[in-house]
Design an enzyme around this catalytic site. Sequence first.
Site, short mmCIF file in Angstrom:
data_model
loop_
_atom_site.label_atom_id
_atom_site.label_comp_id
_atom_site.label_asym_id
_atom_site.label_seq_id
_atom_site.Cartn_x
_atom_site.Cartn_y
_atom_site.Cartn_z
N ARG A 174 -39.25 -3.51 3.26
CA ARG A 174 -39.80 -3.82 1.59
C ARG A 174 -40.99 -4.81 2.16
O ARG A 174 -40.96 -5.67 2.52
CB ARG A 174 -38.79 -5.13 1.02
N ASP A 232 -3.28 -14.36 6.54
CA ASP A 232 -4.21 -15.16 6.26
C ASP A 232 -5.34 -15.72 7.61
O ASP A 232 -4.52 -16.71 8.55
CB ASP A 232 -3.19 -16.48 5.22
N THR A 264 -7.65 -12.51 4.12
CA THR A 264 -6.40 -13.11 3.90
C THR A 264 -5.13 -11.81 3.97
O THR A 264 -4.16 -12.35 3.77
CB THR A 264 -6.95 -13.35 2.56
N GLY A 274 0.79 -0.98 -0.21
CA GLY A 274 -0.30 0.10 0.04
C GLY A 274 0.76 1.11 0.47
O GLY A 274 1.44 1.00 1.05
N GLU A 311 -2.71 -8.99 6.37
CA GLU A 311 -3.11 -9.09 8.23
C GLU A 311 -2.87 -10.28 8.87
O GLU A 311 -2.75 -10.44 9.72
CB GLU A 311 -3.48 -7.83 8.91
#
Lengths: 628, 628
Positions: free
Chosen positions: A311, A423, A419, A178, A421
């Site tokens: 709804r 898995d 997945t 990042g 930081e």
Amino acid sequence: MPPVPAAVDPDTLTSLLDGRWAGLRADIRAEMAAAPYRDPIDLSVEEHRSRVFDQLTALAANDRAGLGFDKAYGGGSDIGGSVVSFEMLGFGDLSLMVKAGVQWGLFGGAVQLLGTAPHHERYLRRIRDLDLLGCFAMTEHGHGSDVQHLRTTATYDPDSGEFVVHTPDRGATKEYIGNAARDGRVAVVFAQLTTQGETRGVHAFVVPIRDDAGAPAPGVTIEDCGPKAGLNGVDNGRLSFDQVRIPREALLNRFGDVAPDGTYSSPIEGDARRFFTMLGTLIRGRVSVGGSAGSATKRALALAVRYAELRRQFATPDGEEVVILDYLGHQRKLLPALATSYALHFAQEELVAALHDITDDAPEQEQRELESRAAGLKVANTWHATAAIQAAREACGGAGYLAENLLPGLKADTDVFTTFEGDNTVLLQLVAKGLLTEYKDAFQNLSPLATVRFAAERVLGAVAERTSARKVVDRLTDGDDREALFDRDWQLKLFEDREQHVLGGVADRLRKAAQDPFGVFNAAQDHVLRAGRVHVDRLVLEAFVRAIARCTDPDAKALLERVCDLYALANIEADRAWFLEHGRLSTGRSKAVIAAVNTLCGELRPHARTLVDAFAIPEQYLAAPMLS
Amino acid sequence: MPPVPAAVDPDTLTSLLDGRWAGLRADIRAEMAAAPYRDPIDLSVEEHRSRVFDQLTALAANDRAGLGFDKAYGGGSDIGGSVVSFEMLGFGDLSLMVKAGVQWGLFGGAVQLLGTAPHHERYLRRIRDLDLLGCFAMTEHGHGSDVQHLRTTATYDPDSGEFVVHTPDRGATKEYIGNAARDGRVAVVFAQLTTQGETRGVHAFVVPIRDDAGAPAPGVTIEDCGPKAGLNGVDNGRLSFDQVRIPREALLNRFGDVAPDGTYSSPIEGDARRFFTMLGTLIRGRVSVGGSAGSATKRALALAVRYAELRRQFATPDGEEVVILDYLGHQRKLLPALATSYALHFAQEELVAALHDITDDAPEQEQRELESRAAGLKVANTWHATAAIQAAREACGGAGYLAENLLPGLKADTDVFTTFEGDNTVLLQLVAKGLLTEYKDAFQNLSPLATVRFAAERVLGAVAERTSARKVVDRLTDGDDREALFDRDWQLKLFEDREQHVLGGVADRLRKAAQDPFGVFNAAQDHVLRAGRVHVDRLVLEAFVRAIARCTDPDAKALLERVCDLYALANIEADRAWFLEHGRLSTGRSKAVIAAVNTLCGELRPHARTLVDAFAIPEQYLAAPMLS
């Protein structure tokens, strides 16, 4: 069992949920509500990156950017508050949360926690103010989960007093980093340190990757990872290094240092042990991911519950069209998930407090326990996010598929949380291993195979001593007294007994590992994963129970008791095959659990709106046209 | 049990999978492989729409565009082939599959199946050639699942000999209509027909929505639904009508007609019955969605299996890094899903053949059974797609999150499949209702509540007669002979017995419905849904068994036997709580099922690549950089 009250004030619940950092949460909420930010609906990758960068700049202007840094360097010395801030950002565009997390949490956190005073002095204020944008360059193309074996090298050259950072092959390229593709100027690069011909394991170095004009630094190659499923406001990229020279002082040297002549020194013996101590200091990121996954899930459930109350579809024989949340099938899609969000919230809140309160001189066992809890809750929060947001999308039908109704963004952005930081599958094994082994040795190696190196007698002994839980479970196995299912003590003991039994079973299997370590470990892997899961489930239920005890409003308390029942019984229902197989539930009792979940769904249905309103999500993040 | 062979030629499996339309599949595969089409990775909505339109134009140039239309109008009179074509398109960009499905399947299909010779003469060639682009405008903002009660009106005016099509309120706006936002020139609009002051239920009308220059026709308002989670190459829009006049001949009048003086006539008595007969003719779309969901799932599994054979992470004690597909945990993520894809493929193939072979004069019961099967397999295929593609994405970690690696597109595009062409939850209720009721009455009303109007004695009687299955199950409940789990007859009987028992239980519950129909129905809704699910499971297993019987290659056959075992036992494992609760599995046998799934995963692991290669997916749709 007190009856469920007719109505509960959501604000009462909000106070309890907000907990120790209530003031901070209120401030952030007010700020978010006042800000012009909205979800990105139709932005190109570049437009989205640019918008997120502008929003990050605005965030940097307030005091919270450096909340987790020391006061001495313009910070707030409020680690818990810092993590809570990321959690609150999780109500909004998750790209902003991740971008902020990369800059202040991962990059800034690495400088703060792995560096020493000169690094803090030089960098922290600039990081806080976005004067210096940076990356956290750990993961490599070839090594993501197994970071201990990453292959970037940093070789000390005593002649020049420099480290030479190098990417030996494509597998060692830093991947998914990042801030790398567009904005970062430096990166904290994790590399195998070599000095005086000896490799000392993974260390962190501050490496410039771009000049002030934004061009790649000499020897640095930067690639853009391109569009992703979501989080497209974050500029992930690939970094590789061709013999890049950096000064000796670029080593973040809290846990290991190299003298000018190349002599290595460290307060911690053993390369692996040192590296996992370093990693252990960096758990804030993992805690923040869990918290913000929780926020995104709350938002998805709030959207779906509001829609389900508006709804209508199909008429009763009286001719009136039914509100879809009145259907049991629809309640089952949303309400157990909502109860789980409450449970996870309280467990997360406790985790943040523990992270905040732990001191540098805390016993190592306490540190390891915290790491294990952070890993386990990250797993629970993120898999819950994946499942619950999916259910929320489906519960809104075609409307839930339109970007304007916000659920597609939530789904796409959170999908990677399971997945990154860590898995989830690997983390669960870490949790299980922590339970199986002496704490002092447990975290020296992330490899799942390392589990099998430990004798398991100790665990088996511990199980034998804890038969009290089993007795309570037995007492209640038989009989068809439905009320007993709502006995909190029984629920707690059932969770505890399950954990102990699964753990004992795993220990038993792994004792046979001497001849064929991989074969034995692998054959037991599903049991190992289950051990991690049921351990976390127990922690979560216990945290929920403690939270209810803190609630002083009797109506809110009565409602939360039922929410807790739904969490516990839906969890038992989902796992009832195991309870049946191990004689913890009779078949009659097992069927009664299903019926109890149905009953609870009906009882909580009138409170669904209250329960989501209590999350106090800034309204602009619930402004879906399907709700107007 | 024959041993699993060392190696099987994937081409042998491909032949069996390709089945009756093998020639057509081979032609399409070759054509796809030669075409320059690739997955869209970074296109704006407009660019994607434009590209898909161009691809659609290229498809129109070959003979298959009208494959499902009568030969008399330039078609191929090959209904099965037409559906198989959509399934094959499902290997590529799903926007193209959906766009083609809207134009030739839904729009063209409605003209063909609801219209009469003059409509065919006027429209079908133009539809085939894309000379006329059209929409299928059924769903409304307020009525999606409950289409019987949609509210657009078409009122006959005998003075002018015209129908007046009108949208009375916002809830009656046509919603999510494919081809509406950009390309469509006409729409088949479903509306409540009124003539001579009497409403005759829902009928279909051909209504111009744009002029030749693309401007909205007078009285027609068109909105763009904007970006969606996926399928952004399809231009979904909203249509509303303000007193739009169309000629009397615009009514697609096969099942109901209005004479110039306004006299209504129909070969079918009863508005509801007539409407559901119309709907019944339109099941090709539902079958195609199931098939293409299956193709997308196969592609996701192929990507994940290939990656799992390349990717290594963590070393054994010997120091060699382990290929991740060697981990049991990873096998469990992918291999049972792969077995399910095989099972569903064969069931889908049988469904397509049945759809192809059914004649207009087939008994109504046969038609209803086909509709039920189409609904059930659509549900099974699309929920499997959602779960398996999610698992495949997670199994590829960070790489699976990058758009270039194709999994994000598969996930986003297929996500709506569970709720369009019939919401899965509603469809499962339809399936269950079909099983519970006399066929002739079953489909007159899609409302789930309608279920409770039927006495259930007949079902209970049928259950009592079918005790033979139960006996076989009982015989095998006890004992710890693991081989017995692999007894196909036992598996089949177990599936059959489960279905009968669940259905009997539902019938029993619904008999009490007289006093409080909604309450009783709603309390049993989870049982109703389960009845639908286990019925489909039984159909799917039986189809798999029949497919194996057709296999003439002994090695391929032996491999498929194991794949079928994995499908059956993983299904039993997932539902073993039910089997335990109902005395169909002993606790020991239940644990043995788990162990058997683990064993099968290990046995099939060396064949995973063969099993995905056998799908013969055009290579450009597997060209993910993570595999290079």
